[in-house]
Design an enzyme around this catalytic site. Structure first.
Site, PDB file in Angstrom:
ATOM      1  N   LYS A 155       0.883  -1.168   0.000  1.00 43.50           N
ATOM      2  CA  LYS A 155       0.000   0.000   0.000  1.00 43.50           C
ATOM      3  C   LYS A 155       0.920   1.217   0.000  1.00 43.50           C
ATOM      4  O   LYS A 155       1.528   1.564   0.998  1.00 43.50           O
ATOM      5  CB  LYS A 155      -0.907   0.007   1.238  1.00 43.50           C
ATOM      6  CG  LYS A 155      -1.525   1.366   1.576  1.00 43.50           C
ATOM      7  CD  LYS A 155      -2.357   1.952   0.450  1.00 43.50           C
ATOM      8  CE  LYS A 155      -2.915   3.320   0.842  1.00 43.50           C
ATOM      9  NZ  LYS A 155      -1.965   4.433   0.585  1.00 43.50           N
ATOM     10  N   GLU A 229       9.448   2.206  10.867  1.00 40.02           N
ATOM     11  CA  GLU A 229      10.573   3.105  10.618  1.00 40.02           C
ATOM     12  C   GLU A 229       9.961   4.476  10.414  1.00 40.02           C
ATOM     13  O   GLU A 229       9.364   4.753   9.367  1.00 40.02           O
ATOM     14  CB  GLU A 229      11.362   2.626   9.395  1.00 40.02           C
ATOM     15  CG  GLU A 229      12.752   3.223   9.320  1.00 40.02           C
ATOM     16  CD  GLU A 229      12.776   4.527   8.565  1.00 40.02           C
ATOM     17  OE1 GLU A 229      12.781   5.583   9.251  1.00 40.02           O
ATOM     18  OE2 GLU A 229      12.778   4.507   7.337  1.00 40.02           O
ATOM     19  N   CYS A 263      13.755  10.658   6.373  1.00 40.60           N
ATOM     20  CA  CYS A 263      13.781  10.546   7.826  1.00 40.60           C
ATOM     21  C   CYS A 263      15.199  10.520   8.354  1.00 40.60           C
ATOM     22  O   CYS A 263      15.465  10.961   9.476  1.00 40.60           O
ATOM     23  CB  CYS A 263      13.024   9.296   8.263  1.00 40.60           C
ATOM     24  SG  CYS A 263      13.587   7.794   7.428  1.00 40.60           S
TER      25      CYS A 263
END
Length: 458
Positions: A155, A229, A263
């Protein structure tokens, strides 16, 4: 929502719209994945891993097309997009070689006739992935997961549907068994029901801390294994004895690669006060030299941000930080014209109470923070709700090893740039998530670590 739309962030133009899949399509995908995974789990590991080099070959054969697709959908400079595809291919080849070693039965000495730990697949894993590395985020999970005998349903973020479908195309071209992997184009409201479905064994998510909390609650309610994560505000510590020229070179790359939208980008540059002015001078000069422009041009270093709303959020963080006392050294104003462009921006004299220190700045904004000494630098680095990665620059490697043990992060890179690599585990602590991807630890996350104890036959 009945459609999702791919929009080119360089021009603001619509690339293509896609109809969302309905409940019947979701049911068909889950049923096919469950069936295919049960068969795949029975295929010997030595045979499963042969699929991975075929995937790598498909990725390399289509590298130009896939890289250009990434650029069109989220604005990454073309050279970085090509590197992303190559990294995916390398990871597939890497796990083809190492999975048989890392998933081999591990004998244990006991008083039994035989005792061993074996690694069985969990089943079908739902992968909820972001837009910032639309191929890499998926393949760094999928390569080890498939080798371990799992299935994978993707997804993807709804602003990269072309990339999501291309991922599944690559799997089909490589001969991955039908149904074992699939891409769902669905509204986010459908995710909770999919997580709860008994045919989903586990969930992996790369995304924001806020979304991670939601998915963790949904998966926890269903007692499903998770790897999360999440966000990060990675410190880049520069001590007084560091090679400042090299540190500044790496710092600029660490902050502005992927237009600062990762990130694991360095975001907080914590510098000992005695060298902070010189480091800032070097950093600003190198950041100002980065070429802003069309991400399809090979010399472009700064393309657009992925969406206009992301740029608006980032600019608000910059304005709030300046109002709180930060000094603007570079950039700080959205670029006029089409596209979601924001220039490399440097905020100096940032302190612990400011927005640029406390919040994750997901874009090309660097915060320079001055530390009194090395101990103060470590305190500032740890003064965050995040704990993903950290870079530490010093010429005293003995001290660096000691200091690295005091840093609250999933990884510490000494005299380098924090990065993910299939050879070692990747993940965070605190609100940066839990679990690990990559390395030997990552391939075992979606396995049943099973003890098999055998007594003597009588």
């Amino acid at each position: 929502m009945t459609q999702i739309t791919s929009i080119n962030p360089t021009t603001g133009e619509t690339i293509r719209s896609f109809e969302l899949q309905d409940d019947a399509a979701i049911e068909s995908t889950l049923a096919a994945a469950a069936k295919a995974q049960k068969a795949w789990a029975q295929v010997p590991l030595s045979e499963r891993v042969k699929t991975l080099p075929r995937i790598a070959a498909v990725l390399r054969e289509n590298k130009t097309r896939y890289a250009e697709m990434i650029v069109r959908e989220m604005g990454k400079p073309i050279t970085e997009a090509e590197a992303e595809i190559e990294k995916c291919a390398f990871t597939c080849d890497f796990y083809a070689e190492h999975a048989p070693i890392w998933l081999a039965d591990e004998p244990i000495a006991t008083n039994a006739f035989e005792t061993a730990v074996v690694f069985d697949p969990l089943g079908v894993v739902l992968a909820i992935m972001p837009w910032n590395y639309p191929f890499w985020q998926y393949f760094r999970f999928a390569a080890p997961a498939l080798a371990a005998g799992n299935g994978a349903i993707l997804k993807h973020a709804n602003n990269v549907p072309e990339s999501a479908l291309a991922v599944q195309e690559a799997m089909a071209l490589a001969g991955v068994p039908t149904g074992l992997t699939a891409t769902l184009l669905i509204d986010n409201s459908k995710i909770a029901a999919i997580i709860a479905d008994p045919r989903i064994a586990a969930v992996t998510l790369t995304g924001s801390t806020e979304v991670g909390s939601i998915v963790a609650a949904q998966a926890g309610k269903a007692l499903k294994k998770q790897v999360l994560e999440l966000g990060g505000s990675d410190p880049f510590i520069v001590l007084a004895d560091a090679d400042l020229e090299a540190a500044a070179d790496t710092a600029v790359k660490a902050r502005y690669i992927n237009v600062g939208q990762s990130c694991v980008n360095a975001k907080r540059f914590i510098v000992e006060a005695s060298v902070a002015d010189r480091f800032t001078e070097l950093f600003v000069a190198k950041a100002a030299a980065l070429k802003i422009g069309d991400p399809m041009q090979r010399d472009t270093k700064i393309g657009p941000m992925a969406r206009l709303n992301l740029r608006a959020t980032l600019h608000d963080q910059v304005q709030r930080s300046i109002a709180e006392g930060a000094i603007l050294r570079l950039g700080g104003t959205p670029i006029d014209g089409p596209g979601a462009y924001y220039p490399p921006t440097v905020l100096d004299h940032v302190t612990a109470g400011m927005t640029a220190f406390r919040e994750e700045t997901f874009g090309p904004v660097a915060a320079i923070i001055r530390a009194d000494n090395a101990d103060h630098a470590i305190t500032l680095a740890n003064d965050s709700e995040y704990g993903l990665g950290c870079a530490l620059w010093t010429t005293d490697l003995t001290r660096a090893r000691v200091l690295s043990r005091r840093i609250e992060a999933g990884a510490v890179f000494i005299n380098g740039m924090t990065a993910s690599d299939p050879r070692y585990p990747f993940g965070g602590i605190k609100r940066s998530g839990y679990g690990r991807e990559l390395g030997s630890y990552g391939i075992r996350e979606f396995t049943n670590i099973k003890t098999v104890w055998i007594g003597p036959a009588t």
